[in-house]
Design a protein around this motif. Structure first.
Motif, PDB file in Angstrom:
ATOM      1  N   HIS A 112       0.861  -1.206  -0.040  1.00 31.51           N
ATOM      2  CA  HIS A 112      -0.094  -0.070  -0.029  1.00 31.51           C
ATOM      3  C   HIS A 112       0.872   1.160  -0.045  1.00 31.51           C
ATOM      4  CE1 HIS A 112      -3.531  -2.417   2.256  1.00 31.51           C
ATOM      5  NE2 HIS A 112      -2.785  -2.858   1.144  1.00 31.51           N
ATOM      6  N   GLU A 113       2.088   0.988   0.198  1.00 26.23           N
ATOM      7  CA  GLU A 113       3.163   2.137   0.555  1.00 26.23           C
ATOM      8  C   GLU A 113       4.389   1.684   0.351  1.00 26.23           C
ATOM      9  OE1 GLU A 113       1.396   3.499   4.320  1.00 26.23           O
ATOM     10  OE2 GLU A 113       2.173   1.598   5.186  1.00 26.23           O
ATOM     11  N   ILE A 114       5.381   2.738   0.367  1.00 26.58           N
ATOM     12  CA  ILE A 114       6.781   2.016   0.764  1.00 26.58           C
ATOM     13  C   ILE A 114       7.220   2.005   2.054  1.00 26.58           C
ATOM     14  CG2 ILE A 114       9.274   2.656   0.130  1.00 26.58           C
ATOM     15  CD1 ILE A 114       8.114   4.231  -2.249  1.00 26.58           C
ATOM     16  N   PHE A 115       6.948   0.893   2.532  1.00 25.58           N
ATOM     17  CA  PHE A 115       6.889   0.871   4.165  1.00 25.58           C
ATOM     18  C   PHE A 115       8.095   1.281   4.717  1.00 25.58           C
ATOM     19  CE2 PHE A 115       7.035  -1.102   8.223  1.00 25.58           C
ATOM     20  CZ  PHE A 115       5.503  -1.309   8.609  1.00 25.58           C
ATOM     21  N   THR A 116       9.183   0.953   4.164  1.00 29.70           N
ATOM     22  CA  THR A 116      10.559   1.394   4.638  1.00 29.70           C
ATOM     23  C   THR A 116      11.019   2.768   4.449  1.00 29.70           C
ATOM     24  OG1 THR A 116      11.595   0.685   2.613  1.00 29.70           O
ATOM     25  CG2 THR A 116      11.535  -0.853   4.078  1.00 29.70           C
ATOM     26  N   GLU A 117       9.995   3.737   3.833  1.00 26.96           N
ATOM     27  CA  GLU A 117      10.142   4.937   3.658  1.00 26.96           C
ATOM     28  C   GLU A 117       9.141   5.834   4.233  1.00 26.96           C
ATOM     29  OE1 GLU A 117      12.823   6.524   2.300  1.00 26.96           O
ATOM     30  OE2 GLU A 117      13.810   4.661   1.897  1.00 26.96           O
ATOM     31  N   MET A 118       8.471   5.076   5.405  1.00 24.27           N
ATOM     32  CA  MET A 118       7.228   5.843   6.127  1.00 24.27           C
ATOM     33  C   MET A 118       7.996   6.853   7.188  1.00 24.27           C
ATOM     34  SD  MET A 118       4.408   5.177   5.268  1.00 24.27           S
ATOM     35  CE  MET A 118       3.298   5.530   6.764  1.00 24.27           C
ATOM     36  N   PRO A 119       7.567   8.220   7.313  1.00 25.54           N
ATOM     37  CA  PRO A 119       8.161   8.801   8.419  1.00 25.54           C
ATOM     38  C   PRO A 119       8.391   8.216   9.649  1.00 25.54           C
ATOM     39  CG  PRO A 119       6.607  10.166   7.013  1.00 25.54           C
ATOM     40  CD  PRO A 119       6.492   8.813   6.741  1.00 25.54           C
ATOM     41  N   SER A 120       7.327   7.431  10.087  1.00 23.19           N
ATOM     42  CA  SER A 120       7.325   6.632  11.282  1.00 23.19           C
ATOM     43  C   SER A 120       8.513   5.612  11.351  1.00 23.19           C
ATOM     44  CB  SER A 120       6.201   5.776  11.480  1.00 23.19           C
ATOM     45  OG  SER A 120       6.041   5.016  10.578  1.00 23.19           O
ATOM     46  N   VAL A 121       9.153   5.143  10.529  1.00 24.75           N
ATOM     47  CA  VAL A 121      10.364   4.450  10.759  1.00 24.75           C
ATOM     48  C   VAL A 121      11.699   5.119  10.090  1.00 24.75           C
ATOM     49  CG1 VAL A 121       9.060   2.411  10.417  1.00 24.75           C
ATOM     50  CG2 VAL A 121      10.050   3.423   8.351  1.00 24.75           C
ATOM     51  N   LYS A 122      11.379   6.318   9.570  1.00 21.45           N
ATOM     52  CA  LYS A 122      12.603   6.807   8.969  1.00 21.45           C
ATOM     53  C   LYS A 122      13.850   7.144   9.889  1.00 21.45           C
ATOM     54  CE  LYS A 122      13.957  10.326   5.575  1.00 21.45           C
ATOM     55  NZ  LYS A 122      13.337  11.480   4.572  1.00 21.45           N
ATOM     56  N   GLY A 123      14.953   6.509   9.748  1.00 19.96           N
ATOM     57  CA  GLY A 123      16.041   7.419  10.764  1.00 19.96           C
ATOM     58  C   GLY A 123      16.092   6.250  12.007  1.00 19.96           C
ATOM     59  N   ARG A 124      15.352   5.403  12.053  1.00 13.70           N
ATOM     60  CA  ARG A 124      15.244   4.431  13.271  1.00 13.70           C
ATOM     61  C   ARG A 124      16.009   3.025  13.101  1.00 13.70           C
ATOM     62  NH1 ARG A 124       9.260   5.305  16.304  1.00 13.70           N
ATOM     63  NH2 ARG A 124       9.368   7.493  16.420  1.00 13.70           N
TER      64      ARG A 124
END
Length: 364
Positions: A112-124
């Motif tokens: 549905h999205e690019i999961f690994t590029e979601m703001p909620s996981v970005k940089g973590r």
């Protein structure tokens, strides 16, 4: 043919999964939909089997781990050599992939999205874990679909895979209607999750510069209390209404009332930048003009159909929204009508059915 569909949510407001399951069910497939109780267990009524796995974890990262294990066990019990697995998003992929390999049955992956590029996981650190999983499994997936042309391009470029089927998350077509209601004050609508990077913290202060209008925020999320405080602190509590989470049918009634619909995400990750949010086509089906971020897929809608305006910067919000409100809904009505005929689920269904026909023919 049986299809076992899995997704990490409580199924209550996931309209994409609901439409996919309904279309497959109406075309002869036997569906079991698996979700969980994250976010509660609101009642749902579907014409196919629904299972919601109960999670005890209260922290999301632990809930993901718990769900992976419970989904694997459930699939191990329910799947057999005469079914298709449909995995929605990266947080359901590993259990489905393992079971598909174990039983030698086909797996369809819907991103549905690019999961690994979601703001909620970005940089973590968790982003690195999801990226490893994505890199290991995605090139081995034979059948894949995703929600925008830009997403499909990204997956092809990043993993050198066959181009996924693009199944856009449009609503069912709503026949043309005349809405003679005139709002005083006019209504600016945001619908969706109240998350970071959705532009709402920029939109609330912009209401100081928009007269004779109210901002209606339909949805819930982790930033709701903070944004209510922001509105109150700016003395805007009489111009901003928080409507909370609504059933899809109740939300549609609200959407029809609006004078302009917002999709003003910030570029804090490629998943947002390349997205075509559901709410844009919801606004269009309600014949509501739009104000959107100048991102590739959203810009394409405005440029193609002339149904609203784009913002290059959130400092332009008041100016651009005032322009649309001054033009009025009637100014955009002809173009909204043309766009609504094309941006509807009925135009997407054949792509879904063709993909599953292909899966069936190649595997059974």
């Amino acid at each position: 043919m049986r299809v076992i569909v899995s997704v990490f949510n409580n199924l209550y407001t996931d309209q994409r999964v609901e439409k996919v399951c309904r279309t497959l069910s109406e075309n002869g497939y036997t569906i079991e939909l698996i979700g969980n109780n994250w976010g509660g267990l609101p009642p749902i009524n579907r014409n196919y089997t629904v299972t919601r796995l109960k999670l005890r974890s209260k922290i999301l990262r632990f809930a993901y781990l718990e769900f992976q294990w419970k989904l694997y066990k459930h699939l191990l019990q329910k799947a057999d050599e005469k079914c298709i697995l449909l995995s929605n998003d990266l947080d359901t992929l590993l259990p489905n992939y393992l079971i598909a390999n174990k039983l030698q049955i086909p797996l369809v992956f819907d991103s549905h999205e690019i999961f690994t590029e979601m703001p909620s996981v970005k940089g973590r650190f968790t982003q690195k874990i999801w990226r490893v999983l994505e890199k290991q499994i995605l090139p081995k997936i034979r059948f894949m679909m995703t929600a925008s042309e830009s997403y499909a391009d990204w997956f092809v470029k990043t993993y050198q895979i066959e181009r996924p089927v693009v199944l856009q998350n449009f609503p069912l077509y709503i026949p043309s209607f005349q809405n003679s209601e005139v709002n005083h004050p006019q209504i600016i609508l945001y619908q969706g999750v109240i998350n970071p990077s959705r532009g709402l913290d920029k939109m609330i202060p912009a209401m100081k510069h928009i007269s004779a209008a109210e901002l209606w925020i339909a949805g819930d999320g982790p930033k709701k209390i903070e944004y209510e405080g922001l509105a109150n602190g700016l003395g805007l509590q009489n111009k901003i209404r928080f409507l909370g989470k609504l059933l899809p049918e109740d939300l549609r009634k609200i959407t029809h009332k609006a004078d302009v619909g917002l999709s003003i995400e910030e570029n804090n990750g490629l998943s947002y930048y390349y997205s075509l949010p559901n709410k844009i086509s919801d606004y269009i089906q309600a014949r509501v003009p739009i104000v959107v971020s100048d991102f590739p897929e959203m810009s394409k809608v405005v440029d193609t159909w002339q149904v609203g305006v784009k913002i290059g910067d959130h400092n332009e919000l008041a100016e651009k929204i005032n322009k649309v409100l001054q033009n009025g809904k009637h100014f955009y009505s002809y173009n909204l009508e043309k766009a609504a005929v094309v941006m509807c689920w009925e135009k997407e269904e054949p792509k879904l059915l063709h993909l599953f026909q292909k899966v069936t023919e190649e595997n059974f």
